[in-house]
Design an enzyme around this catalytic site. Structure first.
Site, PDB file in Angstrom:
ATOM      1  N   LYS A  85      38.324   4.183  63.238  1.00 16.04           N
ATOM      2  CA  LYS A  85      37.605   5.469  63.278  1.00 16.04           C
ATOM      3  C   LYS A  85      36.643   5.543  62.116  1.00 16.04           C
ATOM      4  O   LYS A  85      36.999   5.198  60.983  1.00 16.04           O
ATOM      5  CB  LYS A  85      38.660   6.583  63.146  1.00 16.04           C
ATOM      6  CG  LYS A  85      38.109   7.977  63.158  1.00 16.04           C
ATOM      7  CD  LYS A  85      38.033   8.538  64.570  1.00 16.04           C
ATOM      8  CE  LYS A  85      37.222   9.805  64.669  1.00 16.04           C
ATOM      9  NZ  LYS A  85      35.761   9.552  64.682  1.00 16.04           N
ATOM     10  N   LYS A 121      33.217   1.819  60.318  1.00 15.15           N
ATOM     11  CA  LYS A 121      31.957   2.479  59.941  1.00 15.15           C
ATOM     12  C   LYS A 121      30.811   1.733  60.607  1.00 15.15           C
ATOM     13  O   LYS A 121      30.889   0.527  60.849  1.00 15.15           O
ATOM     14  CB  LYS A 121      31.773   2.469  58.423  1.00 15.15           C
ATOM     15  CG  LYS A 121      30.662   3.363  57.918  1.00 15.15           C
ATOM     16  CD  LYS A 121      30.974   4.842  58.108  1.00 15.15           C
ATOM     17  CE  LYS A 121      31.264   5.526  56.827  1.00 15.15           C
ATOM     18  NZ  LYS A 121      31.780   6.851  56.881  1.00 15.15           N
TER      19      LYS A 121
HETATM   20  N1  GLU Z   1      31.555  10.042  58.358  1.00 13.50           N
HETATM   21  C1  GLU Z   1      32.685  10.836  57.968  1.00 13.50           C
HETATM   22  C2  GLU Z   1      33.435  10.162  56.854  1.00 13.50           C
HETATM   23  O1  GLU Z   1      32.886   9.381  56.114  1.00 13.50           O
HETATM   24  C3  GLU Z   1      33.545  11.231  59.144  1.00 13.50           C
HETATM   25  C4  GLU Z   1      34.170  10.117  59.912  1.00 13.50           C
HETATM   26  C5  GLU Z   1      34.841  10.540  61.200  1.00 13.50           C
HETATM   27  O2  GLU Z   1      34.845  11.719  61.474  1.00 13.50           O
HETATM   28  O3  GLU Z   1      35.333   9.663  61.910  1.00 13.50           O
HETATM   29  O4  GLU Z   1      34.579  10.451  56.601  1.00 13.50           O
END
Ligand code: GLU
Length: 431
Positions: A85, A121
């Protein structure tokens, strides 16, 4: 450290700091934490880099009819605990190392907050501030086509990150649904509410940071109302956070955007600034007396909240900070060298992987709601978010006391623990 020049959509040039090598930063703290836990080196070998990393090239027909080929990446750090995720960022300074480090940090966040995920990511090297909506849509759809094999509701679930938003998530969902030929809202989170997004997701990262700032004030027994706060960055995260702090009576004395910062020791009118900012969070152009982002970081305050990009507090400015507490809202805003200087100066650093985990927590809630097909009220979301942030905060504080380490190392210890246990149970490692 390098700087790069970027242009906003009104063609104003500004300098942004380029993060040196965040993957090395991650690996160095990982090593420290593994040593404290007395784990064998195989744990380091397993966790030092993502288990999967994909580089793609995305051809996009631009508005002038030329074709531009963009580089994109998706890193999946570890899927022992569950599907991976993490967000997707659109930024000119994206690098493979940065995306890899960010995926590892997502693993840590999920471990600390007890989410059934590993970290991932994505990133695309592009400057959305100079692109039209049509070009952005084509790029978003092209990226999903390029990575569709390795993502999915039970494989790897993307979300927004720097310079991506719910509209971009909507295009990505639509492209994915076309490829798979069925509706799969749980493929991506941070969607608009009309497409299965969760109430409270838009403000989740800021709310989480707000709760953490409150908990810190409780821990240190200083009332938030007596605090002067600087928030660097006025995008989705920084602006809402400044608003919540302002509403509670804290004095937000400084804010900034990509062009520069504004500082007023009497406090800034945050609701007015939110009304005036553009979609990239630019607001400093309303002022004549702006200072640079770097000058803002060195201004007098109690709490400094870097909510822009990584690599902002480095060995070259850590000695000059005049705050008592740093709450890391961006991912990786403090370098390892800077963290050492801040520790010597007894400035408390609340780590990003704890402080900004509100975003992924509510993303998880969104995914649960999509899987159930049953949607929660904003109050339910907020209450569950607050519970998770509070439990995670005290777990990190207790761990830091138990091992006599910084909050950052404590947070890594908890994150690593989850990954080690899942990997051991699966038979990947014997520890
Ligand atoms: N981009 C956000 C983070 O760095 C959210 C990631 C997500 O919601 O999966 O935590």
């Amino acid at each position: 450290m390098k700087t790069s020049t970027v242009k906003t959509n009104n063609n104003i040039e500004s300098k942004e700091i380029v993060h040196d090598n965040p993957l090395l930063e991650f690996q160095s703290i990982l090593k420290d934490a593994i040593q404290i836990l007395n784990h064998p080196t195989v744990v380091y070998e397993l966790l030092k880099e993502p288990i999967r990393f994909l580089e793609v090239r995305i051809p996009v027909r631009m508005d002038d009819n030329s074709t531009k080929v963009f580089y994109g990446y998706r890193a999946q750090h570890n899927d022992a605990t569950g599907p991976t995720k993490g967000g997707i960022r659109f930024h000119p300074n994206v690098t493979p190392e940065e995306v890899k480090a960010l995926s590892a940090w997502m693993s840590m966040k999920c471990g600390i907050t007890g989410l059934p995920y590993g970290g991932a990511k994505g990133g695309i090297i592009c400057d959305p501030r100079t692109m039209s909506l049509r070009e952005l849509e084509a790029l978003s759809r092209g990226y999903v086509r390029a990575i569709s094999q390795i993502v999915g509701p039970t494989k790897d679930i993307p979300a927004p990150d720097v310079y991506t938003n719910s509209q971009i998530m909507a295009w990505m969902l639509d492209e994915y649904d076309h490829i798979r030929e069925f509706d799969s809202p749980s493929f991506i989170t941070g969607k608009p509410i009309a497409l299965g997004g969760s109430k409270g997701r838009e403000t989740a990262t800021s709310k989480g940071l707000f709760y953490i700032t409150q908990l810190i004030s409780e821990l240190l027994q200083i009332s938030l109302k007596d605090m002067k706060i600087i928030v660097q960055g006025f995008g989705n995260v920084g602006s809402y956070l400044a608003l919540y702090l302002h509403q509670l009576g804290a004095k937000v004395v400084g804010i900034s955007d990509v062009l520069g910062g504004v500082y007023d020791e009497n406090g800034l009118d945050i609701p007015y600034l939110i009304e005036k900012r553009d979609s990239f969070g630019v607001v400093s152009n309303l002022f004549n007396n702006t200072i640079s982002n770097m000058e803002l970081l060195e201004k007098e305050c109690d709490v400094l909240i870097p909510a822009a990009l990584g690599g902002q507090i480095t060995e070259s400015n850590a000695d000059n900070l005049k705050c008592k507490i740093v709450v890391e809202a961006a991912n990786g805003p403090t370098t390892g060298e800077a963290a050492k200087i801040l520790a010597e100066r007894e400035i408390l650093v609340v780590p990003d992987i704890l402080a900004n985990s509100g975003g992924v927590i509510v993303s998880y809630f969104e995914w649960c709601q999509n899987n159930q097909g049953y949607y929660w009220t904003e109050e339910e979301v907020d209450q569950k978010l607050k519970e998770k942030m509070t439990t995670s905060f005290w777990k990190v504080v207790e761990t830091s006391k138990k091992y006599n380490v910084s909050l950052k190392v404590a947070a890594y210890i908890i994150g690593i623990d989850t990954l080690v246990e899942s990997s051991r149970l699966r038979g990947w490692i014997t520890v």
